[in-house]
Design a protein around this motif. Sequence first.
Motif, PDB file in Angstrom:
ATOM      1  N   GLY A  32     -72.292  36.049 -26.016  1.00  0.00           N
ATOM      2  CA  GLY A  32     -71.677  36.737 -24.880  1.00  0.00           C
ATOM      3  C   GLY A  32     -70.470  37.567 -25.266  1.00  0.00           C
ATOM      4  O   GLY A  32     -70.262  38.663 -24.741  1.00  0.00           O
ATOM      5  N   ASP A  33     -69.680  37.067 -26.214  1.00  0.00           N
ATOM      6  CA  ASP A  33     -68.495  37.814 -26.636  1.00  0.00           C
ATOM      7  C   ASP A  33     -68.899  39.054 -27.437  1.00  0.00           C
ATOM      8  O   ASP A  33     -68.318  40.121 -27.271  1.00  0.00           O
ATOM      9  CB  ASP A  33     -67.585  36.909 -27.478  1.00  0.00           C
ATOM     10  CG  ASP A  33     -66.198  37.502 -27.691  1.00  0.00           C
ATOM     11  OD1 ASP A  33     -65.752  38.289 -26.830  1.00  0.00           O
ATOM     12  OD2 ASP A  33     -65.570  37.171 -28.704  1.00  0.00           O
ATOM     13  N   ALA A  34     -69.908  38.899 -28.276  1.00  0.00           N
ATOM     14  CA  ALA A  34     -70.375  40.036 -29.082  1.00  0.00           C
ATOM     15  C   ALA A  34     -70.936  41.138 -28.177  1.00  0.00           C
ATOM     16  O   ALA A  34     -70.570  42.315 -28.311  1.00  0.00           O
ATOM     17  CB  ALA A  34     -71.426  39.566 -30.080  1.00  0.00           C
ATOM     18  N   VAL A  94     -67.412  44.940 -33.976  1.00  0.00           N
ATOM     19  CA  VAL A  94     -66.626  44.039 -33.131  1.00  0.00           C
ATOM     20  C   VAL A  94     -67.097  42.592 -33.264  1.00  0.00           C
ATOM     21  O   VAL A  94     -68.262  42.330 -33.529  1.00  0.00           O
ATOM     22  CB  VAL A  94     -66.688  44.460 -31.634  1.00  0.00           C
ATOM     23  CG1 VAL A  94     -65.840  45.701 -31.379  1.00  0.00           C
ATOM     24  CG2 VAL A  94     -68.116  44.681 -31.173  1.00  0.00           C
ATOM     25  N   ASP A  95     -66.171  41.662 -33.074  1.00  0.00           N
ATOM     26  CA  ASP A  95     -66.423  40.214 -33.043  1.00  0.00           C
ATOM     27  C   ASP A  95     -66.957  39.641 -34.357  1.00  0.00           C
ATOM     28  O   ASP A  95     -67.465  38.526 -34.368  1.00  0.00           O
ATOM     29  CB  ASP A  95     -67.352  39.834 -31.875  1.00  0.00           C
ATOM     30  CG  ASP A  95     -67.266  38.350 -31.530  1.00  0.00           C
ATOM     31  OD1 ASP A  95     -66.158  37.787 -31.631  1.00  0.00           O
ATOM     32  OD2 ASP A  95     -68.302  37.751 -31.173  1.00  0.00           O
ATOM     33  N   THR A  96     -66.850  40.374 -35.431  1.00  0.00           N
ATOM     34  CA  THR A  96     -67.138  39.842 -36.771  1.00  0.00           C
ATOM     35  C   THR A  96     -66.559  40.801 -37.799  1.00  0.00           C
ATOM     36  O   THR A  96     -66.325  41.972 -37.501  1.00  0.00           O
ATOM     37  CB  THR A  96     -68.643  39.662 -37.032  1.00  0.00           C
ATOM     38  OG1 THR A  96     -68.808  39.022 -38.306  1.00  0.00           O
ATOM     39  CG2 THR A  96     -69.378  40.992 -37.062  1.00  0.00           C
ATOM     40  N   ASP A 120     -61.560  42.183 -34.393  1.00  0.00           N
ATOM     41  CA  ASP A 120     -62.135  40.845 -34.503  1.00  0.00           C
ATOM     42  C   ASP A 120     -61.071  39.789 -34.211  1.00  0.00           C
ATOM     43  O   ASP A 120     -59.871  40.069 -34.261  1.00  0.00           O
ATOM     44  CB  ASP A 120     -62.714  40.658 -35.914  1.00  0.00           C
ATOM     45  CG  ASP A 120     -63.525  39.386 -36.067  1.00  0.00           C
ATOM     46  OD1 ASP A 120     -63.983  38.832 -35.042  1.00  0.00           O
ATOM     47  OD2 ASP A 120     -63.705  38.936 -37.214  1.00  0.00           O
ATOM     48  N   HIS A 121     -61.549  38.579 -33.930  1.00  0.00           N
ATOM     49  CA  HIS A 121     -60.610  37.463 -33.703  1.00  0.00           C
ATOM     50  C   HIS A 121     -61.001  36.242 -34.540  1.00  0.00           C
ATOM     51  O   HIS A 121     -60.588  35.126 -34.226  1.00  0.00           O
ATOM     52  CB  HIS A 121     -60.532  37.121 -32.201  1.00  0.00           C
ATOM     53  CG  HIS A 121     -61.782  36.485 -31.656  1.00  0.00           C
ATOM     54  ND1 HIS A 121     -61.758  35.354 -30.875  1.00  0.00           N
ATOM     55  CD2 HIS A 121     -63.082  36.818 -31.781  1.00  0.00           C
ATOM     56  CE1 HIS A 121     -63.002  35.021 -30.540  1.00  0.00           C
ATOM     57  NE2 HIS A 121     -63.817  35.893 -31.067  1.00  0.00           N
ATOM     58  N   HIS A 122     -61.797  36.457 -35.593  1.00  0.00           N
ATOM     59  CA  HIS A 122     -62.195  35.355 -36.471  1.00  0.00           C
ATOM     60  C   HIS A 122     -61.269  35.249 -37.694  1.00  0.00           C
ATOM     61  O   HIS A 122     -60.746  36.255 -38.167  1.00  0.00           O
ATOM     62  CB  HIS A 122     -63.641  35.545 -36.940  1.00  0.00           C
ATOM     63  CG  HIS A 122     -64.631  35.377 -35.834  1.00  0.00           C
ATOM     64  ND1 HIS A 122     -65.016  36.417 -35.022  1.00  0.00           N
ATOM     65  CD2 HIS A 122     -65.284  34.280 -35.384  1.00  0.00           C
ATOM     66  CE1 HIS A 122     -65.880  35.971 -34.125  1.00  0.00           C
ATOM     67  NE2 HIS A 122     -66.055  34.680 -34.313  1.00  0.00           N
ATOM     68  N   ALA A 123     -61.132  34.034 -38.187  1.00  0.00           N
ATOM     69  CA  ALA A 123     -60.216  33.797 -39.312  1.00  0.00           C
ATOM     70  C   ALA A 123     -60.789  34.292 -40.639  1.00  0.00           C
ATOM     71  O   ALA A 123     -60.041  34.676 -41.532  1.00  0.00           O
ATOM     72  CB  ALA A 123     -59.910  32.301 -39.410  1.00  0.00           C
ATOM     73  N   SER A 140     -61.003  35.439 -27.216  1.00  0.00           N
ATOM     74  CA  SER A 140     -62.298  36.119 -27.399  1.00  0.00           C
ATOM     75  C   SER A 140     -62.002  37.476 -28.009  1.00  0.00           C
ATOM     76  O   SER A 140     -60.858  37.956 -27.960  1.00  0.00           O
ATOM     77  CB  SER A 140     -63.013  36.301 -26.053  1.00  0.00           C
ATOM     78  OG  SER A 140     -62.289  37.204 -25.229  1.00  0.00           O
ATOM     79  N   CYS A 141     -63.035  38.093 -28.577  1.00  0.00           N
ATOM     80  CA  CYS A 141     -62.828  39.452 -29.091  1.00  0.00           C
ATOM     81  C   CYS A 141     -62.514  40.389 -27.924  1.00  0.00           C
ATOM     82  O   CYS A 141     -61.716  41.314 -28.055  1.00  0.00           O
ATOM     83  CB  CYS A 141     -64.065  39.922 -29.853  1.00  0.00           C
ATOM     84  SG  CYS A 141     -63.832  41.516 -30.635  1.00  0.00           S
ATOM     85  N   THR A 142     -63.130  40.112 -26.773  1.00  0.00           N
ATOM     86  CA  THR A 142     -62.871  40.990 -25.627  1.00  0.00           C
ATOM     87  C   THR A 142     -61.411  40.904 -25.169  1.00  0.00           C
ATOM     88  O   THR A 142     -60.892  41.868 -24.605  1.00  0.00           O
ATOM     89  CB  THR A 142     -63.806  40.684 -24.437  1.00  0.00           C
ATOM     90  OG1 THR A 142     -63.618  39.338 -24.005  1.00  0.00           O
ATOM     91  CG2 THR A 142     -65.268  40.931 -24.799  1.00  0.00           C
ATOM     92  N   THR A 178     -67.432  33.307 -21.865  1.00  0.00           N
ATOM     93  CA  THR A 178     -68.367  32.568 -22.718  1.00  0.00           C
ATOM     94  C   THR A 178     -67.677  31.998 -23.958  1.00  0.00           C
ATOM     95  O   THR A 178     -67.944  30.868 -24.343  1.00  0.00           O
ATOM     96  CB  THR A 178     -69.576  33.435 -23.122  1.00  0.00           C
ATOM     97  OG1 THR A 178     -69.115  34.636 -23.743  1.00  0.00           O
ATOM     98  CG2 THR A 178     -70.414  33.800 -21.907  1.00  0.00           C
ATOM     99  N   ASP A 179     -66.767  32.749 -24.582  1.00  0.00           N
ATOM    100  CA  ASP A 179     -66.103  32.246 -25.792  1.00  0.00           C
ATOM    101  C   ASP A 179     -65.115  31.118 -25.491  1.00  0.00           C
ATOM    102  O   ASP A 179     -64.766  30.348 -26.386  1.00  0.00           O
ATOM    103  CB  ASP A 179     -65.375  33.376 -26.543  1.00  0.00           C
ATOM    104  CG  ASP A 179     -66.128  33.788 -27.814  1.00  0.00           C
ATOM    105  OD1 ASP A 179     -67.354  33.578 -27.861  1.00  0.00           O
ATOM    106  OD2 ASP A 179     -65.491  34.320 -28.746  1.00  0.00           O
ATOM    107  N   THR A 180     -64.670  31.003 -24.251  1.00  0.00           N
ATOM    108  CA  THR A 180     -63.766  29.901 -23.893  1.00  0.00           C
ATOM    109  C   THR A 180     -64.524  28.779 -23.175  1.00  0.00           C
ATOM    110  O   THR A 180     -63.899  27.869 -22.631  1.00  0.00           O
ATOM    111  CB  THR A 180     -62.632  30.387 -22.953  1.00  0.00           C
ATOM    112  OG1 THR A 180     -63.221  30.929 -21.755  1.00  0.00           O
ATOM    113  CG2 THR A 180     -61.740  31.424 -23.610  1.00  0.00           C
TER     114      THR A 180
END
Length: 349
Positions: A32-34, A94-96, A120-123, A140-142, A178-180
Amino acid sequence: MQYATNTTVDALARELRGARRVLVTTHQKPDGDAMGSVLAVVRACEAVGVAAEGWVVDPCEGNLRAFEGPTKVVHIDPRAPRLPEGDFDLIVVVDTGAWTQLEVIAPWLRERADRVIGLDHHARGDDVAARRVVDVSCGSCTALLVELVRAMEVDLGAGSRDAGRFSIAEALYMGLATDTGWFRFPNARAREFELAARLLAAGVDKNAMYQQLEQSSRAERMLLQARALSSLQFVQASAAIGGGQIALMSLAARDFTETGALLEETAGIVNTPMEIASVRASVLVVEDAAAGVTKLSFRSKPAGSDGRFIDVNELAARFGGGGHVHAAGAKQRAALDAVAAAVIAAVRS
Ligand SMILES: [Mn+2]
């Protein structure tokens, strides 16, 4: 190479506003976030008169596709991949930021490396995007893209066609909700609730979105979930991992053929054992016969009074994957049983 921010959201917004034709993509098997992130960036570009389209590598759940509306999104079949056609002067990931999540489109991206920007918001990630903003503090990325939309001077409610159904706000809310875990996970903090309030004020119909995203599955999926639950076993985690109980479930290729469920319908099943008080983390291993791989999904929840997690990002990294502290994934070129045994060994050691 350090996976970190090397520019600003404002600078990326300027690049987008100045582009002629933009392609937006995200990790394979978009969640959903992607999808929300792809739709939000495409719609924000359109709002400022920049031609844009999304290209995503399937499988993609139908409940997510329902939010595309008239927004142009091309779905790539990973079994018969076709690469983007046409001349794009800017590419947004986005998101990766991880090559392992972009396999199909990676060669195409590498040829255009200087034109690729990332949010992105991934480590963990790689040098996919030449210019990128990585903010792990975003739920979330959004949530990060809200800043991009602001910097592009686009109204959150822009793009509304049918009571907010195809708006930017809706796409952003899809990723945030969705990401939360619908604002239940620890990454739902005051900031995420504030953001949700802004998006609701911009016209998001949260009830309709919940129903479309969470209550629109097929009966076959529930039958698949029953198979997964019947495989449920509990593994005692070592003190090094954080102790406590870990739930392990597996789905073989025959579980899909016998129930008629699709691979993408495994989404969310990994969360079910987390309803058990003693379970601190949950792992689902899935045989993807078509791709010849076994896929792993990891989830964890904070334990008791100290609120500490089993770090499933670290656990997934041992299987060549990654993600977040509380949600991660990986992929192995090994048989289902061997991967399940390796998970048990990793959790116990
Ligand atoms: Mn995300």
